[in-house]
Motif scaffolding. Sequence first.
Motif, PDB file in Angstrom:
ATOM      1  N   GLU A 212       0.807  -1.219   0.000  1.00 26.72           N
ATOM      2  CA  GLU A 212       0.000   0.000   0.000  1.00 26.72           C
ATOM      3  C   GLU A 212       0.839   1.269   0.000  1.00 26.72           C
ATOM      4  OE1 GLU A 212      -2.983   0.059   2.985  1.00 26.72           O
ATOM      5  OE2 GLU A 212      -3.652  -1.954   2.532  1.00 26.72           O
ATOM      6  N   TYR A 213       2.048   1.212   0.528  1.00 28.11           N
ATOM      7  CA  TYR A 213       2.841   2.430   0.659  1.00 28.11           C
ATOM      8  C   TYR A 213       3.568   2.841  -0.622  1.00 28.11           C
ATOM      9  CZ  TYR A 213       6.270  -1.242   1.760  1.00 28.11           C
ATOM     10  OH  TYR A 213       7.033  -2.371   1.744  1.00 28.11           O
ATOM     11  N   ILE A 214       3.615   2.004  -1.641  1.00 28.20           N
ATOM     12  CA  ILE A 214       4.263   2.378  -2.904  1.00 28.20           C
ATOM     13  C   ILE A 214       3.380   3.416  -3.601  1.00 28.20           C
ATOM     14  CG2 ILE A 214       4.991   1.562  -5.189  1.00 28.20           C
ATOM     15  CD1 ILE A 214       6.838   0.451  -3.160  1.00 28.20           C
ATOM     16  N   PRO A 215       3.936   4.600  -3.952  1.00 24.76           N
ATOM     17  CA  PRO A 215       3.107   5.684  -4.510  1.00 24.76           C
ATOM     18  C   PRO A 215       2.894   5.577  -6.024  1.00 24.76           C
ATOM     19  CG  PRO A 215       5.346   6.466  -4.216  1.00 24.76           C
ATOM     20  CD  PRO A 215       5.314   5.050  -3.707  1.00 24.76           C
ATOM     21  N   LEU A 216       1.955   4.734  -6.436  1.00 16.82           N
ATOM     22  CA  LEU A 216       1.622   4.641  -7.854  1.00 16.82           C
ATOM     23  C   LEU A 216       0.910   5.912  -8.306  1.00 16.82           C
ATOM     24  CD1 LEU A 216       0.255   0.998  -8.050  1.00 16.82           C
ATOM     25  CD2 LEU A 216       2.477   1.809  -8.808  1.00 16.82           C
ATOM     26  N   ASN A 217       0.866   6.116  -9.628  1.00 14.71           N
ATOM     27  CA  ASN A 217       0.136   7.277 -10.134  1.00 14.71           C
ATOM     28  C   ASN A 217      -1.359   7.088  -9.900  1.00 14.71           C
ATOM     29  OD1 ASN A 217      -0.449   5.364 -12.056  1.00 14.71           O
ATOM     30  ND2 ASN A 217       0.190   6.579 -13.794  1.00 14.71           N
ATOM     31  N   LYS A 218      -2.164   8.078 -10.232  1.00 15.42           N
ATOM     32  CA  LYS A 218      -3.595   8.041  -9.918  1.00 15.42           C
ATOM     33  C   LYS A 218      -4.320   6.884 -10.590  1.00 15.42           C
ATOM     34  CE  LYS A 218      -4.179  12.894  -8.891  1.00 15.42           C
ATOM     35  NZ  LYS A 218      -4.844  14.150  -9.209  1.00 15.42           N
ATOM     36  N   THR A 219      -3.889   6.505 -11.793  1.00 17.43           N
ATOM     37  CA  THR A 219      -4.552   5.414 -12.505  1.00 17.43           C
ATOM     38  C   THR A 219      -3.988   4.048 -12.126  1.00 17.43           C
ATOM     39  OG1 THR A 219      -3.024   5.661 -14.369  1.00 17.43           O
ATOM     40  CG2 THR A 219      -5.121   6.858 -14.483  1.00 17.43           C
ATOM     41  N   LYS A 220      -3.012   4.026 -11.214  1.00 13.54           N
ATOM     42  CA  LYS A 220      -2.389   2.787 -10.713  1.00 13.54           C
ATOM     43  C   LYS A 220      -1.738   1.976 -11.833  1.00 13.54           C
ATOM     44  CE  LYS A 220      -4.290   3.337  -6.576  1.00 13.54           C
ATOM     45  NZ  LYS A 220      -3.735   4.441  -5.878  1.00 13.54           N
ATOM     46  N   THR A 221      -1.171   2.694 -12.813  1.00 10.76           N
ATOM     47  CA  THR A 221      -0.551   1.997 -13.943  1.00 10.76           C
ATOM     48  C   THR A 221       0.968   2.085 -13.964  1.00 10.76           C
ATOM     49  OG1 THR A 221      -0.851   3.981 -15.299  1.00 10.76           O
ATOM     50  CG2 THR A 221      -2.556   2.268 -15.443  1.00 10.76           C
TER      51      THR A 221
ATOM     52  N   THR B 194      -1.851  -5.580  -4.045  1.00  7.09           N
ATOM     53  CA  THR B 194      -2.272  -6.370  -2.893  1.00  7.09           C
ATOM     54  C   THR B 194      -3.741  -6.137  -2.609  1.00  7.09           C
ATOM     55  OG1 THR B 194      -1.551  -4.618  -1.416  1.00  7.09           O
ATOM     56  CG2 THR B 194      -0.004  -6.413  -1.791  1.00  7.09           C
ATOM     57  N   VAL B 195      -4.336  -7.016  -1.801  1.00  9.94           N
ATOM     58  CA  VAL B 195      -5.772  -6.970  -1.537  1.00  9.94           C
ATOM     59  C   VAL B 195      -6.208  -5.620  -0.987  1.00  9.94           C
ATOM     60  CG1 VAL B 195      -7.641  -8.034  -0.223  1.00  9.94           C
ATOM     61  CG2 VAL B 195      -5.818  -9.448  -1.157  1.00  9.94           C
ATOM     62  N   GLY B 196      -5.400  -5.010  -0.168  1.00 13.54           N
ATOM     63  CA  GLY B 196      -5.757  -3.729   0.429  1.00 13.54           C
ATOM     64  C   GLY B 196      -5.872  -2.617  -0.588  1.00 13.54           C
ATOM     65  N   LYS B 197      -5.196  -2.745  -1.714  1.00  8.47           N
ATOM     66  CA  LYS B 197      -5.217  -1.691  -2.717  1.00  8.47           C
ATOM     67  C   LYS B 197      -6.396  -1.807  -3.676  1.00  8.47           C
ATOM     68  CE  LYS B 197      -2.325   1.144  -3.383  1.00  8.47           C
ATOM     69  NZ  LYS B 197      -2.347   2.505  -2.960  1.00  8.47           N
ATOM     70  N   CYS B 198      -7.023  -2.958  -3.777  1.00  7.71           N
ATOM     71  CA  CYS B 198      -8.135  -3.128  -4.697  1.00  7.71           C
ATOM     72  C   CYS B 198      -9.371  -2.493  -4.097  1.00  7.71           C
ATOM     73  CB  CYS B 198      -8.397  -4.606  -4.971  1.00  7.71           C
ATOM     74  SG  CYS B 198      -7.155  -5.348  -6.001  1.00  7.71           S
ATOM     75  N   GLU B 199      -9.754  -1.379  -4.634  1.00  5.46           N
ATOM     76  CA  GLU B 199     -10.928  -0.689  -4.144  1.00  5.46           C
ATOM     77  C   GLU B 199     -12.002  -0.793  -5.211  1.00  5.46           C
ATOM     78  OE1 GLU B 199      -8.842   2.813  -4.182  1.00  5.46           O
ATOM     79  OE2 GLU B 199      -7.668   2.350  -2.415  1.00  5.46           O
ATOM     80  N   ASN B 200     -13.232  -0.754  -4.777  1.00  2.51           N
ATOM     81  CA  ASN B 200     -14.318  -0.798  -5.739  1.00  2.51           C
ATOM     82  C   ASN B 200     -14.314   0.495  -6.545  1.00  2.51           C
ATOM     83  OD1 ASN B 200     -15.207  -3.273  -4.881  1.00  2.51           O
ATOM     84  ND2 ASN B 200     -16.554  -2.395  -3.322  1.00  2.51           N
ATOM     85  N   SER B 201     -14.456   0.334  -7.839  1.00  2.69           N
ATOM     86  CA  SER B 201     -14.466   1.520  -8.677  1.00  2.69           C
ATOM     87  C   SER B 201     -15.843   2.168  -8.596  1.00  2.69           C
ATOM     88  CB  SER B 201     -14.128   1.153 -10.121  1.00  2.69           C
ATOM     89  OG  SER B 201     -15.124   0.297 -10.644  1.00  2.69           O
ATOM     90  N   ASN B 202     -15.907   3.443  -8.869  1.00  2.00           N
ATOM     91  CA  ASN B 202     -17.156   4.185  -8.793  1.00  2.00           C
ATOM     92  C   ASN B 202     -18.128   3.784  -9.891  1.00  2.00           C
ATOM     93  OD1 ASN B 202     -16.185   5.565  -6.612  1.00  2.00           O
ATOM     94  ND2 ASN B 202     -15.415   7.278  -7.810  1.00  2.00           N
ATOM     95  N   SER B 203     -17.604   3.269 -10.998  1.00  2.00           N
ATOM     96  CA  SER B 203     -18.459   2.952 -12.130  1.00  2.00           C
ATOM     97  C   SER B 203     -19.181   1.621 -11.958  1.00  2.00           C
ATOM     98  CB  SER B 203     -17.631   2.906 -13.417  1.00  2.00           C
ATOM     99  OG  SER B 203     -16.697   1.839 -13.340  1.00  2.00           O
ATOM    100  N   GLY B 204     -18.813   0.830 -10.967  1.00  2.00           N
ATOM    101  CA  GLY B 204     -19.455  -0.464 -10.780  1.00  2.00           C
ATOM    102  C   GLY B 204     -18.713  -1.593 -11.476  1.00  2.00           C
ATOM    103  N   TYR B 205     -17.733  -1.262 -12.296  1.00  2.00           N
ATOM    104  CA  TYR B 205     -16.934  -2.266 -12.967  1.00  2.00           C
ATOM    105  C   TYR B 205     -15.690  -2.568 -12.144  1.00  2.00           C
ATOM    106  CZ  TYR B 205     -19.795  -1.240 -17.028  1.00  2.00           C
ATOM    107  OH  TYR B 205     -20.833  -1.073 -17.875  1.00  2.00           O
ATOM    108  N   LYS B 206     -15.146  -3.757 -12.314  1.00  2.00           N
ATOM    109  CA  LYS B 206     -13.925  -4.121 -11.609  1.00  2.00           C
ATOM    110  C   LYS B 206     -12.712  -3.632 -12.392  1.00  2.00           C
ATOM    111  CE  LYS B 206     -15.754  -8.135  -9.284  1.00  2.00           C
ATOM    112  NZ  LYS B 206     -15.621  -9.562  -9.050  1.00  2.00           N
ATOM    113  N   THR B 207     -11.678  -3.246 -11.651  1.00  2.00           N
ATOM    114  CA  THR B 207     -10.444  -2.799 -12.298  1.00  2.00           C
ATOM    115  C   THR B 207      -9.660  -4.020 -12.764  1.00  2.00           C
ATOM    116  OG1 THR B 207      -9.180  -2.832 -10.246  1.00  2.00           O
ATOM    117  CG2 THR B 207     -10.313  -0.768 -10.797  1.00  2.00           C
ATOM    118  N   ARG B 208      -8.664  -3.790 -13.602  1.00  2.00           N
ATOM    119  CA  ARG B 208      -7.823  -4.873 -14.105  1.00  2.00           C
ATOM    120  C   ARG B 208      -7.122  -5.584 -12.946  1.00  2.00           C
ATOM    121  NH1 ARG B 208      -5.007  -5.716 -19.239  1.00  2.00           N
ATOM    122  NH2 ARG B 208      -6.226  -3.941 -19.865  1.00  2.00           N
ATOM    123  N   ALA B 209      -6.658  -4.819 -11.981  1.00  2.00           N
ATOM    124  CA  ALA B 209      -5.974  -5.417 -10.826  1.00  2.00           C
ATOM    125  C   ALA B 209      -6.934  -6.294 -10.031  1.00  2.00           C
ATOM    126  CB  ALA B 209      -5.395  -4.327  -9.938  1.00  2.00           C
TER     127      ALA B 209
END
Length: 184
Positions: free
Chosen positions: A41-50, A106-121
């Motif tokens: 969780e502490y690694i600072p990825l960009n906003k899109t987590k890419t 990691t599991v802690g970083k997977c947050e539900n997206s606002n659009s209702g779709y799941k992210t690639r991660a």
Amino acid sequence: MAYQKGKTSPEIEAKSNEITSSIIEKTRLIREAIAHKSIPEYIPLNKTKTKLNLLDVHAWESKELKIVGYSYNATITEKNKPHLANLKSAIFKFNEELANNNITVTVGKCENSNSGYKTRAQLDLENKELKSMIEKLDRQVVELFRAYLQLNHFIKQNGFENRQYHELLKLHSQTENQYLSKVK
């Protein structure tokens, strides 16, 4: 305290040493994430987590991890040159592994997206969990089938004559599944 002309003050030297140790620690943490193939969780990825940006890494600070944030210009010193090269190399390798999907969030970083779709991660993580569950179930089914075969063999070998028991075992051991029928 009297300062001498041309000498760096102890406070500035301490800040410089703190920046150097932070560069080294950030490099170690990024390489550790690559080795474990997961993004803490502490690694600072960009906003899109890419990807991981160099400026975000420089600004990254954490009291728990004993790292400080600093500007890019503060790192441009002769003593930081090899450490900065190692940091850039680690970031490049991290981004390469992330792009090839060799590193998962990691599991802690997977947050539900606002659009209702799941992210690639989230989908990658769910896929890995389902594959693991399927492997476990396959092993359990094979073990269960082996137990039926051993019990069937035991009954035939010892000459038990309970007709209903034989029919039940016969029904359970005769399966259409090609994978299970190959197991002996």
